[in-house]
Design a protein around this motif. Structure first.
Motif: not given
Ligand code: SF4
Ligand code: SF4
Lengths: 208, 720
Positions: B12-16, B20-22, B330-332
């Motif tokens: 779910g977090e990966l999808s989020g 994230n365009e930026f 991204g890193g998170h």
């Protein structure tokens, strides 16, 4: 071209790549004159953008207000050099200090130093910074002018290793390798110079 | 900071993150720019030699960790430094808390330290009522946002200038614009005030040099110099892995670290601190200096025969910079505290299984990290190894257990594939693709068409096509891999055609099975080992000069994976131990064999000058280091080769990876296809049936006319 000249050229080229401003001088007196010229020009231009023109919180803003007139700091020079530079400053109406950096944390205009050694392949100079005054002067100054004697330039870091070891063994030691001005790319990877230390770095290659 | 409780939450977090365009744009730009600047920084240098030297020196140092600690301690204490050793992160935090308390410290400034991130030092100190300010710009930004770093070198890479401006507006109480140069200067001023007030400075340490008792720090901002100068107390928090015998070792690493991290020849500042020097803000005019070494599992790691190499890491962050998955999410999402490939591994050791168990599954095994690591760490293998350990500890998921069981028995596996063929008719709709998969198999797979099982597997066709060669100049035994055996037998057939022309005899040992990479990827170590042993035994090394495979993944697994998996002792079968090396030595990929060994010539082919692009399979270009052969073969075969951007970036297949993380796989494929389409090629060639499955499926779904072929097929078609 002899080796010394080659290394001086390499040093100039590599330091230039990291936005150091490199010039050549024939004597310390010439270096002093250069420094005062930089100081003069600095006055002719705007105060370098060091953040004080921005809206800041009260504490940080107060530190800006505490910034005094024009000052050149040169801790750690030999006595006769201190005398010569001091007189030159007085002649041009510029403040000259060799200690008391802690009362100038808001910033001084120029920090003047002489390097121990240099590494040409990366455009780096080596500064024995065990003196707290010297260390601070090179961090709180807006412009750092460092004289690098051409005879002290080596090609690689391994060639200054023995020298570095001596400086470390003679504890307490604090040695700095400095390459270009303080920089960051922490916001959107955009390069910005002068995040904490000097906004400009001048290297004067001294033919000796 | 990755904290998801289970794989579902993690996905779910990966999808989020994908939305994230930026972040996506920032990461893409970064990945592209990094490639260029790294190459420039290392131009003309013997990088492999440097990496070897660093790895060797680090290994030697880590084997003497305790000894180096004692040496450092003796040297540093002689100069008046207090040296501490903390077993755990908590212990390190408590030690530092006590130092602060004893010295009457209220305010602390910090320069960047991943080790302090590891121990969550700030939380501890703040709980003690101390004010802690990070002075590295990126660290300060994320501290103000109360979040963890997303990159080890550029901690705030996930944020835009506008987000920073908003943050700084809050801090200064005045409206700040999104002008980066101005924002940096605001930080300069705000932080300058903090240095002036702090009584204690905390730094990390890139090196703890035993011979002199020196702490060395690399920074660009110069903040570490102020942190270690203005306050009257200096504490350096350093992992035991930073111990290094001599200055030479440090200078060697400095040659590589900044180049690999940011493409700089050296950081703006390298600071060498030996002992407590003068300090005017201290009552006795002398600094109080402490070095706190952190163990937190490092001493145990140093003795681990498999994992000790992770201690070579110099925290350059490059393994994240080149990771295609990191680039997407991204890193998170790609680390708990340590980020990137090394983060996937260290999280398990430093932060525990719970934090690592989801993360460690999200590696597509493309090898990009390993190829750039200045410590020469075999990151992808160790990631799989962590995955396997976690499964051994927690129990294996049913799915991977089943796959392991099935693969261990070649007969059962092949029977299953054959019966799948028999029942697939209703879902192929007469096409070569599976068109109507039942929902449970198809979840998220719609981004590419999946191929049908072939009518007759290669193993059943082989006898009829086996070339009759008298007095062969070379003898080749073919390893087909499952995909070519059961899905694309025509690729292996094409190869046989070319070999026959060159008077090469071909054999196909029928006891061979899946190479075992899929189960290795799923953390089924036992099954992976068993399949490897079966395959080695299936080949009679006396009757073949080469073991040829057309699958890049099989090739690299057979060649480099097998000797590692089967280990030096091969579980008490010394006969096998000797064989596996010989076996591995004989393995060769199709393009290298045809190009380097057979040395085919343009005269053998009918040139038609058709425009062809190439996809470099991860396991060929990095796994085997083969880059020239296939591209030159395209020209030899009479094709016009059109280079594509990022040719060597993963296509997103990754075997079972694309089943587990279809959304990420689809994104990688999308990028790949866009780059291919930009070339204007009508043909897309590659060296791996797995990649072909992914690329063909993606193009078919898009309705693109680009035809995907194995290099062998393109060559065989043009044979005179
Ligand atoms: S192997 Fe590829 S996907 Fe896995 S961590 Fe390394 S770079 Fe990332
Ligand atoms: S694992 Fe290698 S590439 Fe990754 S941060 Fe460490 S040294 Fe750099």
């Amino acid at each position: 071209m002899n080796d010394k000249a080659r290394l001086a050229d390499l040093m100039a080229e590599k330091a230039g790549l990291v936005s150091a401003i490199v010039s050549r001088v024939k004597s310390l007196d010439e270096a002093f004159a250069y420094t005062l010229d930089v100081c003069d020009k600095k006055e002719a231009c705007q105060l370098l953008p060091s953040g004080c023109e921005s809206d800041l919180s009260a504490g940080a803003g107060a530190l800006c207000d505490a910034k005094l007139g024009k000052i050149i700091a040169a801790p750690g020079l030999p006595a006769e050099a201190v005398k010569a530079l001091g007189e030159a400053c007085a002649g041009r109406g510029v403040g000259f200090i060799t200690q008391g950096m802690r009362s100038h944390l808001a910033g001084i205009d120029i920090g003047f130093t002489i390097a121990e050694a240099a590494i040409a392949e990366t455009g780096t100079f080596v500064l024995d910074s065990r003196s707290e005054e010297l260390r601070l002067a090179t961090m709180i100054c807006e412009v750092h002018v460092c004289v690098v004697p051409v005879s002290a330039i080596r090609e690689t870091s391994f060639e200054v290793e023995d020298h570095l070891r001596e400086l470390c063994q003679d504890a307490p030691g604090y040695v700095a390798f400095i390459t270009g001005a303080s920089r960051t790319a922490d916001i959107e990877r955009v390069l910005a110079i002068g995040v904490h230390g000097p906004l400009e770095l001048h290297i004067l290659l001294l033919e000796d | 900071m990755q904290n998801a409780r289970d794989l579902k939450e993690y996905k779910g977090e990966l999808s989020g993150a994908l939305g994230n365009e930026f972040l996506r744009t920032a990461m893409d730009n970064f990945a592209m720019a990094y490639r260029v600047s790294r190459a420039k920084a290392f131009a003309g240098m013997d990088v492999d030699g440097l990496v070897r030297d660093i790895a060797q020196a680090k290994d030697q140092a880590m084997a003497r960790m305790d000894e180096l600690f004692e040496e450092f301690k003796t040297q540093a204490e002689r100069q008046g430094v207090t040296v501490h050793l903390a077993k755990t992160g908590q212990e390190a935090n408590e030690i530092i808390g006590r130092i602060a308390e004893k010295a009457g410290v209220k305010r602390i400034v910090k320069s960047k330290s991943m080790t302090a991130e590891e121990t969550l030092l700030n939380h501890h100190l703040e709980d003690l009522g101390l004010e802690v300010t990070e002075t590295d710009l990126g660290e300060w930004i994320i501290q103000l946002r109360h979040e963890g770093p997303t990159h080890m070198v550029m901690p705030a890479i996930h944020l835009s200038r506008y987000q920073v401006a908003e943050l700084f507006s809050e801090v200064t109480g005045a409206r700040q614009e999104g002008d980066i140069q101005k924002l940096v200067k605001v930080a300069r001023r705000e932080l300058r005030a903090k240095y002036a007030q702090a009584e204690m400075g905390i730094s990390g340490g890139n090196f703890a040099i035993a011979e002199t008792g020196t702490i060395a720090l690399c920074t660009n901002e110069g903040n570490a110099r102020l942190v270690t100068t203005l306050p009257r107390v200096h504490v350096a928090l350093v992992g035991l892995d930073k111990l290094t015998p001599t200055l030479t070792d440090a200078l060697r690493v400095i040659k590589a670290l900044p180049r690999n991290a940011t493409g700089q020849a050296i950081t703006s500042y390298v600071t060498w601190i030996t002992g407590p020097g003068e300090c005017q803000s201290s009552p006795d005019g002398k600094k109080e200096m402490h070095v706190v070494f952190l163990d937190n599992g490092r001493r145990k790691l140093a003795k681990d025969p498999v994992f000790s190499q992770v201690l070579r890491c110099v925290r350059c962050g490059a393994c994240a910079n080149v990771c295609p998955v990191y680039r997407l999410v991204g890193g998170h999402q790609y680390g708990h505290i340590y980020i990137g490939a090394i983060g996937l591994i260290l999280t398990y050791f430093y932060h525990g299984r719970e934090k690592a168990k989801n993360l460690v599954q999200n590696c597509i095994n493309c090898g990009a990290c390993k190829a750039v690591c200045v410590g020469g760490i075999d990151l992808p293998r160790l990631i799989k190894e962590v995955h396997a350990r976690i499964q051994d500890e927690e129990g294996h998921p049913l799915q991977s257990q089943l796959l392991g069981m099935v693969l261990k028995s070649r007969k059962m596996f092949h029977a299953l594939l054959r019966s799948a063929k028999a029942v697939q008719k209703p879902v192929t709709g007469g096409t070569p693709y599976l068109r109507h998969l039942p929902m449970i198999f198809a979840r998220g797979q719609g981004f590419r068409a999946l191929p049908a099982i072939a009518e007759t597997p290669f193993r059943d066709r082989f006898e009829s096509i086996k070339p009759k060669v008298k007095g062969p100049k070379l003898r080749v035994a073919l390893f087909s891999g499952c995909v070519q055996d059961f899905v694309y037998p025509e690729q292996a057939e094409a190869a046989v055609k070319i070999l026959a022309k060159h008077n090469v005899s071909v054999d196909f040992p029928l006891d061979q099975s899946c190479c075992g990479l899929p189960v290795q990827m799923m953390g089924e170590r036992e099954a992976s080992r068993s399949v490897a042993a079966q395959n080695v035994r299936a080949f009679d090394l006396d009757s073949c000069d080469y073991i040829l495979t057309l699958c890049a993944s099989c090739a690299s697994h057979l060649k480099h994976g097998y000797p590692e998996i089967l280990g030096p002792d091969c579980e008490g079968d010394p006969g096998l131990a000797a064989t596996v090396r010989q076996f591995a030595d004989r393995v060769i990929d199709f393009s290298s064999f045809v190009h380097d060994v057979l040395q085919v010539e343009p005269a053998e082919f009918r040139a038609d000058g058709r425009k062809a692009a190439y996809h470099a399979p991860c396991h060929l270009c990095r796994g085997l280091g083969v880059t020239k052969a296939p591209r030159e073969l395209m020209a030899t075969g009479g094709l016009e080769y059109l280079p594509a951007e990022e040719e060597d970036v993963c296509c997103g297949f990754g075997g079972t990876y694309s089943m587990k993380f279809p959304e990420l796989s689809a994104e990688l494929l999308k990028k790949k296809l866009a780059n291919i389409e930009k070339t204007g090629a009508e043909l897309l060639l590659t060296d791996c049936p797995g990649c072909i499955m992914q690329l063909r499926g993606g193009l078919a779904t898009k309705g693109s006319p680009i035809k995907v072929q194995h290099v062998a097929e393109a060559l065989a078609e043009r044979l005179r």
